[in-house]
Design a protein around this motif. Sequence first.
Motif, PDB file in Angstrom:
ATOM      1  N   GLU A   1      42.004  43.764  27.794  1.00 51.88           N
ATOM      2  CA  GLU A   1      41.797  42.667  26.835  1.00 51.88           C
ATOM      3  C   GLU A   1      41.511  41.374  27.597  1.00 51.88           C
ATOM      4  O   GLU A   1      42.054  41.146  28.681  1.00 51.88           O
ATOM      5  N   ASP A   2      40.660  40.543  27.018  1.00 55.96           N
ATOM      6  CA  ASP A   2      40.376  39.246  27.624  1.00 55.96           C
ATOM      7  C   ASP A   2      41.568  38.322  27.345  1.00 55.96           C
ATOM      8  O   ASP A   2      41.778  37.877  26.222  1.00 55.96           O
ATOM      9  N   SER A   3      42.380  38.091  28.359  1.00 60.76           N
ATOM     10  CA  SER A   3      43.619  37.351  28.111  1.00 60.76           C
ATOM     11  C   SER A   3      43.830  36.334  29.230  1.00 60.76           C
ATOM     12  O   SER A   3      42.948  36.073  30.043  1.00 60.76           O
ATOM     13  N   GLU A   4      45.030  35.784  29.279  1.00 58.69           N
ATOM     14  CA  GLU A   4      45.367  34.822  30.337  1.00 58.69           C
ATOM     15  C   GLU A   4      45.392  35.515  31.697  1.00 58.69           C
ATOM     16  O   GLU A   4      45.089  34.913  32.720  1.00 58.69           O
ATOM     17  N   VAL A   5      45.778  36.777  31.713  1.00 54.72           N
ATOM     18  CA  VAL A   5      45.939  37.494  32.973  1.00 54.72           C
ATOM     19  C   VAL A   5      44.599  38.050  33.437  1.00 54.72           C
ATOM     20  O   VAL A   5      44.193  37.873  34.580  1.00 54.72           O
ATOM     21  N   PHE A   6      43.890  38.724  32.524  1.00 60.14           N
ATOM     22  CA  PHE A   6      42.579  39.280  32.856  1.00 60.14           C
ATOM     23  C   PHE A   6      41.504  38.427  32.225  1.00 60.14           C
ATOM     24  O   PHE A   6      41.486  38.232  31.014  1.00 60.14           O
TER      25      PHE A   6
END
Lengths: 81, 275
Positions: free
Chosen positions: B116-121
């Motif tokens: 998922e496009d998130s803060e981490v990735f």
Amino acid sequence: MIWQLDLIILVLVIVCAIAAINVKDLLSAAILLGAYSFLLCLLWAIMGAVDVAFTEATVGAGVSTVFCVAAVFHTTRRTTD
Amino acid sequence: MKLIGKLTIFLCGTLLIVFANKFPDFGDPHSPAATHLSPYFIEHTMADTSVPNIVTSVLADYRGYDTMFETTVILAAGLACFFLLRLPEEEEKEIYFRHVPTGVTIRIEECGAAPEDSEVFQRIDSQWVPCDIIIRSTSRLLIPFIQIFALYVVAHGHHSPGGGFQGGVVLGAAVILFAISHNLRTTVAKIGEKSAAIMSAAGVFIYAGTGALCLVLGESFLNYGALAPILGTDRVMARSHGILIVEIGVALAVMSVMIWIYYNLSSAGKQDEGL
């Protein structure tokens, strides 16, 4: 209108125009066109056409340079002719 | 080919220089424009439209048709870029992610499970991947001020240089700056291509609709004096307000066309990865 300033800017406009045609690097040509537009904007401002100068600065020197750079980004920087 | 081009430029330049002598001098009071046209506008603009900036009233009121079709030309440019460049959405072969805490770049092959496009990735482009906090923060600080200045230019066009075109371009440039400093996907998520297209058409519609409303109210096309009963003012102020309405239409159209052209041009029509 100060004719000395006018003459300097006109000479720079011609230099920019010739350089933009002759330069081999397309990115440089795009930046030179932006400089050309900005010098023209100065000329309009000297002549008192502030509205035209504003349009030249935003459209000519601003957005169209970005469009040219974005187009160069998707092609080669070196031109063959 | 290059010789033909240079020959054409030389010919045109010579013609221009030869015939430039025939032009009236700069600021010549006896030139045709200064004896017939300019005095009318200088003397009547304030009484007719109550707009101190003569250029604005000439552009949007006396020469309203001209500006309307200029706006249509801008819309046509946006449409031309769309039809020439836009490609249908296709399945991406490889996509790249950055693991933000470590800075490791991950390549996900075809049919691979993407995180998922998130803060981490963080999804990144394959070609040009800036991760510069200085550029991001600077543009994030600058963009609100650029937008407020653009709104000022649009709204204050009656009194100072500026108006719909300039304000619209500056508004569009603010969004383009956001796209350059972040990435194209973030920008498309905020202002979609569809809304850009609809807004550009809506801007032209506001302009033409104002003109048509004057027609419905029984006067000629783009004669804003006819709007006086609707706006609740006298005819002179109605012309001033009419100018503001069409300037807003122009600004909307120009802003969204600039964004739209940039989307198609910078990503070569794919609208996922770009400058």
